[in-house]
Design a protein around this motif. Structure first.
Motif, short mmCIF file in Angstrom:
data_model
loop_
_atom_site.label_atom_id
_atom_site.label_comp_id
_atom_site.label_asym_id
_atom_site.label_seq_id
_atom_site.Cartn_x
_atom_site.Cartn_y
_atom_site.Cartn_z
N PRO A 42 -51.56 88.81 -16.90
CA PRO A 42 -51.12 90.19 -16.67
C PRO A 42 -51.24 90.62 -15.23
O PRO A 42 -50.78 91.70 -14.88
CB PRO A 42 -52.07 90.99 -17.58
N GLU A 43 -51.84 89.84 -14.35
CA GLU A 43 -52.06 90.27 -12.97
C GLU A 43 -51.02 89.72 -11.98
O GLU A 43 -51.21 89.84 -10.79
CB GLU A 43 -53.46 89.81 -12.51
N GLN A 44 -49.95 89.08 -12.50
CA GLN A 44 -48.94 88.57 -11.56
C GLN A 44 -48.24 89.75 -10.88
O GLN A 44 -48.33 90.89 -11.33
CB GLN A 44 -47.92 87.72 -12.31
N GLU A 45 -47.48 89.47 -9.75
CA GLU A 45 -46.83 90.54 -8.98
C GLU A 45 -45.81 91.28 -9.84
O GLU A 45 -45.13 90.67 -10.67
CB GLU A 45 -46.14 89.95 -7.75
N ARG A 46 -45.75 92.57 -9.65
CA ARG A 46 -44.89 93.41 -10.46
C ARG A 46 -43.94 94.22 -9.58
O ARG A 46 -44.19 94.45 -8.41
CB ARG A 46 -45.75 94.36 -11.31
N ILE A 47 -42.89 94.69 -10.21
CA ILE A 47 -41.87 95.49 -9.53
C ILE A 47 -41.70 96.78 -10.31
O ILE A 47 -41.61 96.77 -11.55
CB ILE A 47 -40.53 94.75 -9.45
N THR A 48 -41.64 97.88 -9.60
CA THR A 48 -41.45 99.18 -10.23
C THR A 48 -40.02 99.65 -10.06
O THR A 48 -39.45 99.58 -8.96
CB THR A 48 -42.40 100.22 -9.62
N LEU A 472 -31.02 104.33 -10.34
CA LEU A 472 -32.11 103.40 -10.63
C LEU A 472 -31.82 102.07 -9.96
O LEU A 472 -30.72 101.53 -10.08
CB LEU A 472 -32.27 103.21 -12.14
N LEU A 473 -32.83 101.56 -9.25
CA LEU A 473 -32.65 100.32 -8.49
C LEU A 473 -33.72 99.30 -8.82
O LEU A 473 -34.90 99.65 -9.00
CB LEU A 473 -32.69 100.62 -6.99
N VAL A 474 -33.29 98.04 -8.89
CA VAL A 474 -34.22 96.90 -8.99
C VAL A 474 -33.69 95.82 -8.07
O VAL A 474 -32.49 95.75 -7.83
CB VAL A 474 -34.35 96.38 -10.43
N PRO A 475 -34.54 94.95 -7.57
CA PRO A 475 -34.06 93.85 -6.73
C PRO A 475 -33.37 92.78 -7.57
O PRO A 475 -33.67 92.62 -8.76
CB PRO A 475 -35.33 93.32 -6.07
N VAL A 497 -44.94 91.62 -22.31
CA VAL A 497 -43.73 91.52 -21.50
C VAL A 497 -42.54 91.45 -22.44
O VAL A 497 -42.43 90.53 -23.25
CB VAL A 497 -43.76 90.28 -20.59
N GLU A 498 -41.65 92.46 -22.31
CA GLU A 498 -40.49 92.54 -23.21
C GLU A 498 -39.22 92.26 -22.42
O GLU A 498 -38.99 92.80 -21.35
CB GLU A 498 -40.41 93.94 -23.82
N GLU A 499 -38.41 91.39 -22.93
CA GLU A 499 -37.14 91.05 -22.30
C GLU A 499 -36.11 92.10 -22.72
O GLU A 499 -35.70 92.16 -23.88
CB GLU A 499 -36.67 89.66 -22.70
N VAL A 500 -35.72 92.96 -21.79
CA VAL A 500 -34.89 94.12 -22.08
C VAL A 500 -33.48 93.90 -21.54
O VAL A 500 -33.32 93.62 -20.35
CB VAL A 500 -35.49 95.40 -21.45
N PRO A 501 -32.45 94.04 -22.36
CA PRO A 501 -31.07 93.93 -21.85
C PRO A 501 -30.73 95.14 -20.98
O PRO A 501 -31.13 96.25 -21.28
CB PRO A 501 -30.21 93.89 -23.11
N VAL A 502 -30.03 94.89 -19.91
CA VAL A 502 -29.66 95.96 -18.99
C VAL A 502 -28.17 95.88 -18.67
O VAL A 502 -27.55 94.82 -18.79
CB VAL A 502 -30.47 95.90 -17.68
N VAL A 503 -27.61 97.04 -18.25
CA VAL A 503 -26.24 97.11 -17.77
C VAL A 503 -26.30 97.41 -16.26
O VAL A 503 -26.90 98.40 -15.85
CB VAL A 503 -25.43 98.21 -18.49
N LEU A 504 -25.68 96.55 -15.47
CA LEU A 504 -25.76 96.68 -14.01
C LEU A 504 -24.55 97.41 -13.45
O LEU A 504 -23.47 97.39 -14.03
CB LEU A 504 -25.87 95.29 -13.38
N SER A 520 -35.99 102.77 -17.21
CA SER A 520 -36.18 104.12 -16.72
C SER A 520 -36.96 104.07 -15.42
O SER A 520 -37.62 103.06 -15.11
CB SER A 520 -36.94 104.98 -17.74
N GLU A 521 -36.90 105.14 -14.66
CA GLU A 521 -37.65 105.22 -13.40
C GLU A 521 -39.14 105.06 -13.70
O GLU A 521 -39.68 105.68 -14.62
CB GLU A 521 -37.38 106.54 -12.70
N GLY A 522 -39.82 104.24 -12.95
CA GLY A 522 -41.25 104.01 -13.13
C GLY A 522 -41.57 102.81 -13.99
O GLY A 522 -42.74 102.37 -14.03
N ASP A 523 -40.60 102.26 -14.72
CA ASP A 523 -40.87 101.05 -15.51
C ASP A 523 -41.34 99.94 -14.58
O ASP A 523 -40.86 99.80 -13.45
CB ASP A 523 -39.60 100.61 -16.24
N VAL A 524 -42.28 99.14 -15.11
CA VAL A 524 -42.82 98.02 -14.34
C VAL A 524 -42.18 96.75 -14.86
O VAL A 524 -42.18 96.48 -16.06
CB VAL A 524 -44.35 97.95 -14.46
N LEU A 525 -41.64 95.97 -13.93
CA LEU A 525 -40.95 94.74 -14.28
C LEU A 525 -41.67 93.54 -13.70
O LEU A 525 -42.37 93.62 -12.69
CB LEU A 525 -39.52 94.77 -13.76
#
Length: 534
Positions: A42-48, A472-475, A497-504, A520-525
């Motif tokens: 659970p301590e690996q690097e995360r993205i918000t 909403l932005l993610v790398p 960790v949930e694999e969530v489908p997204v529309v880009l 959503s804004e604030g979600d941790v990936l």
């Protein structure tokens, strides 16, 4: 088993029919529970997931070019009389660049303008009516005009004799030592009295000398006839013929001077002989030009006086006859007709001049004084020096992202380190094939003028195809794309960790991607692009 998950790498690449995932490194233990993936670290690097702005950019290479680039030509053929500018000269719109010899047209214009004045005077006379004292004055004016014309005609023979004498001296006396006669009076032939390595010029000069001899003989015979007849029409015709003969004589002397300027002649004649020949040719040319000027002046004087006599005669007739509405209307039509003729001649004169249609820089100047110009043959080019545009080709895969008004950030190789702004002004609806590849030409305009920018410079364009703000932005490296679809791995508060489908949406040049649905804004990936070490 869960502890072994520290040593893994997930790498993504595009190949073939879809995106595939490659798992590298040590053993990877995963437990799939209801579509979720439970990870042991659970301590690996995360993205918000954040909100921000993203731009989609199309990058192409183009070139600066002048907005206006014109090639100019004379609309008439003729001999170039003047050239007012050189290559590199900055010119303003309407400035005269070059012109043809228009002396004949200007004489026609003066005649046409005189005709307009005559017709206008007739109209005014009709409209004003006549009085006895006016009739007497007009009759007196008419008699004087006729006498002036007679005086002018009486001077014609003397003018012609003087002109002939000058022409005869110019050809037969001044060039006597330069040309040697080898023919007869009935069939005159000449050769140069010296050698010249200039075959074409030599042949032209000899042919012209022969022609001058022919026209001098013909002119002498005509003068004898003129002296016997002396009618007005004969005298006018004689003046016209004299202008033609003198032009031939002038050309002979001009070609003779040209031969004497050849370098091969200077090596075959002594300096004193060459100077004598050149002086004689120049003297003859001056005399021929002087005679032509006198004949032209006499011809124009008689033409003007004839118009004057005709005008006054018409005015007198109208005064005697009185004016009717129909006569006034007919005279108005005559005025319009005369003005139309003057306008036509004026239009012809304007076609003998090249004027710059734009303000800019002269880039080509092929016009030279004295040379013959052919109608519609481009001789001068001018480009606008202040108004520049960018022209580039966009591949067909990207043209759907480019629209009129799209903003552009660009750099120029010649001005390293600086950025310039522009916008798309035109997208060609038709394709352009370059090296077998379909492209579409676009044109862009700069936001500001910069004197350092020159036509022909290479530019690198970043065209903003789409700009989204507050999305909403993610790398890119946080996104999984494979045959099953597009996903991110969201880390819940519980650590699951949930694999969530997204529309880009828009993919930015900086690697950030817009997410339209799924997070959503604030979600941790989970940062799936980071290599972890044990």
């Amino acid at each position: 088993m869960f502890s072994q998950a520290h040593s893994w790498i997930v790498a993504f690449w595009s190949a073939g029919n879809g995106n595939k995932a490659l798992l590298l490194g040590g053993s990877l233990a995963v437990i799939v529970l209801g579509g979720s993936v439970l990870r042991s670290d659970p301590e690996q690097e995360r993205i918000t997931v954040t909100r921000g702005d993203v731009e989609q950019v199309v990058s192409v290479t183009g070139r600066l070019k002048a907005v206006q680039d014109v090639e100019l030509a004379f609309q008439n053929s003729g001999r170039i009389a003047s050239v007012g500018v050189q290559v590199g000269t900055r010119v303003r719109a309407g400035q005269l660049l070059a012109s043809l010899d228009s002396a004949e047209l200007y004489a026609q214009l003066r005649d046409a303008q005189a005709s307009v004045l005559a017709q206008q005077a007739k109209l005014e006379e009709l409209q004003s009516g006549a009085r006895p004292e006016d009739l007497a004055a007009k009759e007196s004016e008419y008699e004087k005009a006729k006498q002036d014309l007679i005086d002018d005609l009486n001077n014609v023979y003397d003018v012609l004799l003087e002109a002939y004498a000058k022409a005869d001296n110019a050809v037969r006396v001044q060039t006597q030592s330069i040309y040697t006669s080898v023919g007869s009076d009935q069939m005159p032939q000449y050769i140069l009295s010296f050698l010249c390595d200039c075959n074409q010029v030599r042949d032209d000069a000899i042919a012209s000398r022969i022609q001058s001899e022919v026209v001098l003989n013909r002119w002498r015979q005509e003068l004898d006839a003129v002296g016997l007849a002396g009618s007005e029409d004969v005298l006018i015709q004689a003046l016209g013929n004299a202008r033609t003969y003198l032009t031939t004589v002038r050309d002979t002397l001009s070609l003779t001077s040209r031969i004497l300027s050849e370098s091969s002649v200077a090596t075959r004649l002594s300096a004193s002989t060459l100077l004598t020949y050149r002086t004689a040719a120049n003297t003859g040319y001056t005399n021929a030009v002087s005679a032509l000027t006198s004949v032209n002046a006499q011809h124009q004087e008689i033409s003007a006086q004839r118009f004057t006599v005709q005008r006054i005669a018409s005015e007198l007739a109208l005064k005697k006859a009185g004016s009717t509405p129909q006569a006034i209307s007919a005279q108005k039509a005559q005025v319009l007709s005369a003005q139309a003729q003057a306008d036509r001649v004026s239009a012809q004169i304007s076609k003998n001049a090249i004027r710059s249609p734009i303000t800019g820089i002269v880039t080509v100047m092929d016009a030279k004084v004295g040379q013959s110009a052919t109608a519609n043959q481009a001789l001068i080019s001018v480009i606008s020096d202040q108004q520049l545009e960018i022209e580039a080709n966009v591949p067909e895969v990207d043209i759907g992202k480019v629209f009129v008004g799209s903003s552009i950030s660009m750099t120029i190789d010649a001005l390293a380190g600086e950025k310039f702004l522009a916008s798309v002004a035109f997208v060609d609806p038709a394709e352009t094939i370059l090296d077998g590849v379909v492209n579409f030409k676009i044109k862009a305009v700069l936001d500001r003028v910069d004197a350092r920018l020159k036509s022909g410079l290479t530019v690198n364009l970043d065209i903003v195809a789409s700009r989204r703000q507050g999305v909403l932005l993610v790398p890119q490296y946080a996104i999984v794309e494979n045959d099953a679809g597009t996903f991110v791995r969201r880390i819940e508060r519980s650590g699951v960790v949930e694999e969530v489908p997204v529309v880009l949406g828009v993919r930015g040049q900086d690697g950030m991607v817009e997410v339209l649905e799924g997070v959503s804004e604030g979600d941790v990936l989970e940062n799936i692009g980071i290599r972890k070490t044990q």
